[in-house]
Design a protein around this motif. Sequence first.
Motif, PDB file in Angstrom:
ATOM      1  N   SER A  43       0.787  -1.350  -0.152  1.00  0.00           N
ATOM      2  CA  SER A  43      -0.022   0.126  -0.095  1.00  0.00           C
ATOM      3  C   SER A  43       0.819   1.166   0.035  1.00  0.00           C
ATOM      4  CB  SER A  43      -0.930  -0.035   1.136  1.00  0.00           C
ATOM      5  OG  SER A  43      -0.432   0.609   2.273  1.00  0.00           O
ATOM      6  N   ALA A  46       2.000   1.455  -3.557  1.00  0.00           N
ATOM      7  CA  ALA A  46       0.986   2.160  -4.463  1.00  0.00           C
ATOM      8  C   ALA A  46       0.765   3.519  -4.229  1.00  0.00           C
ATOM      9  CB  ALA A  46      -0.182   1.277  -4.123  1.00  0.00           C
ATOM     10  N   HIS A  47       0.536   3.790  -2.870  1.00  0.00           N
ATOM     11  CA  HIS A  47       0.505   5.482  -2.611  1.00  0.00           C
ATOM     12  C   HIS A  47       1.571   6.480  -3.198  1.00  0.00           C
ATOM     13  CE1 HIS A  47      -2.904   4.611  -0.366  1.00  0.00           C
ATOM     14  NE2 HIS A  47      -2.371   3.989   0.933  1.00  0.00           N
ATOM     15  N   TYR A  87      -2.195  -1.496  -6.276  1.00  0.00           N
ATOM     16  CA  TYR A  87      -3.529  -1.517  -5.127  1.00  0.00           C
ATOM     17  C   TYR A  87      -4.251  -2.967  -5.495  1.00  0.00           C
ATOM     18  CZ  TYR A  87      -3.278   3.436  -4.131  1.00  0.00           C
ATOM     19  OH  TYR A  87      -2.980   4.520  -3.637  1.00  0.00           O
ATOM     20  N   GLU A  91      -5.079  -5.881  -2.876  1.00  0.00           N
ATOM     21  CA  GLU A  91      -6.325  -6.133  -2.629  1.00  0.00           C
ATOM     22  C   GLU A  91      -6.398  -7.569  -2.613  1.00  0.00           C
ATOM     23  OE1 GLU A  91      -9.531  -3.968  -5.008  1.00  0.00           O
ATOM     24  OE2 GLU A  91      -7.915  -2.490  -5.161  1.00  0.00           O
ATOM     25  N   ARG A  97      -9.758  -0.684  -1.859  1.00  0.00           N
ATOM     26  CA  ARG A  97      -9.231   0.542  -2.152  1.00  0.00           C
ATOM     27  C   ARG A  97      -9.439   1.451  -1.117  1.00  0.00           C
ATOM     28  NH1 ARG A  97      -7.740   1.174  -7.790  1.00  0.00           N
ATOM     29  NH2 ARG A  97      -8.142  -1.030  -7.692  1.00  0.00           N
TER      30      ARG A  97
END
Lengths: 319, 94
Positions: A43, A46-47, A87, A91, A97
């Motif tokens: 995460s 991804a961010h 993301y 998941e 999300r």
Amino acid sequence: MSREKTQAELEAQFQAKIDAEEKIEPKDWMPEKYRLNVLRQMSQHAHSEVIGMQPEGNWITRAPTLHRKCVLLAKVQDEGGHGLYLYSAAETLGTSREEMNEALHSGRAKYASIFNYPAITWADMGAIGWLVDGAAIVNQVSLQRTSYGPYSRGMVRICKEESFHQRQGYHIMMVLMRGSDAQKQMAQDALNRFWWPSMMMFGPHDAESAHSAQSMKWKIKRQSNDELRQKFVDQSVAQAEEIGLVIPDPDLKWNEERGHYDFGEIDWEEFNQVISGNGPCNRQRLAHHVKAEEEGEWVRDAMAAYETKKRQRSAKAAA
Amino acid sequence: MSEHMKLFEVFLRSKRGLDHKHVGSLHAEDPQQALEYARDIYTRRSEGVSIWVVNSTDIVASQEDDCESFYDPQDDKPYRHATHYQLPEAVNNM
Ligand SMILES: [Fe+2]
Ligand SMILES: [Fe+2]
């Protein structure tokens, strides 16, 4: 009938799989701490891709030529795609999300501290592509061998797309270094500002890194922060010299014995300030992300309304 | 004539860490049966460590003819490729 396996047996089996270089796939049993550790890392990654679009997105309309504008647009578009790959890989571990976005907005989830520095000149687009993507590539190449299958496959896909990012950045620097004195100065100034923050991208020293030892044992990370940082320094020196740029580190020198460059100490006080929310642009980056999310709400609403209408229509037609 | 059973598409992961790949299709009454058939038909020589079966009717596919209008191959955007950037020989391994 076989009896249920104990937690210890499951964990031993899990570690044996990892030791044998096998990947862990979403439906496999895994220790809860492994799941959370991979999730945190994915995460955060991804961010970083998504927040990382901001400093460069800021220059799309101001790029000096149409060609540079197209290139920058293509690169920023790639980064958005990288966010999506990561993301969706995250998941597979049972988060959503919405949860990840919420964690970002509340400050529980982090992103790479480098994106909290402003991009104030065109040369910064060069420095970011060359150094920031360069550092990200060093990290991502290593992560292609991470133990979590979906993360590893995401990295392979991302690395393929990254190849042009670093080269276009270096190309910007190269062209500036062939230009006027002012242009050369602008390139050097960008390097001066981005060098140390890029070095910080690899995180704290191995001895101080909170998650490192366990991450290495589980092969979530394959090389330590310090190893990766060294690799980045070693490759960057020749690249800087080739076009006449000077890396802003008086302690930088070749160490014959080690076969690596020695380099100076990072300002860890600055690093800590930036990751705890007090870098030059932290608030601005988050506020922009929140705003984009809010302003996109009507689009999501409209899509949902259209779906409902379509379903009603086809139900009527079938009746 | 009795109606044919539903069609399922079969995907196999040959080894941990790799993507599932489409290997073919089969008819079955339900997903569970499709999974068992897929095991019997497609993995007799340890071809897979994981099987996915998907209802064929659930697959939405683009057409190759639509290629240009639906997803431009972007041949006019060579700058998306690393080779587009001419760099000095000494640093060209970047
Ligand atoms: Fe990226
Ligand atoms: Fe990138």
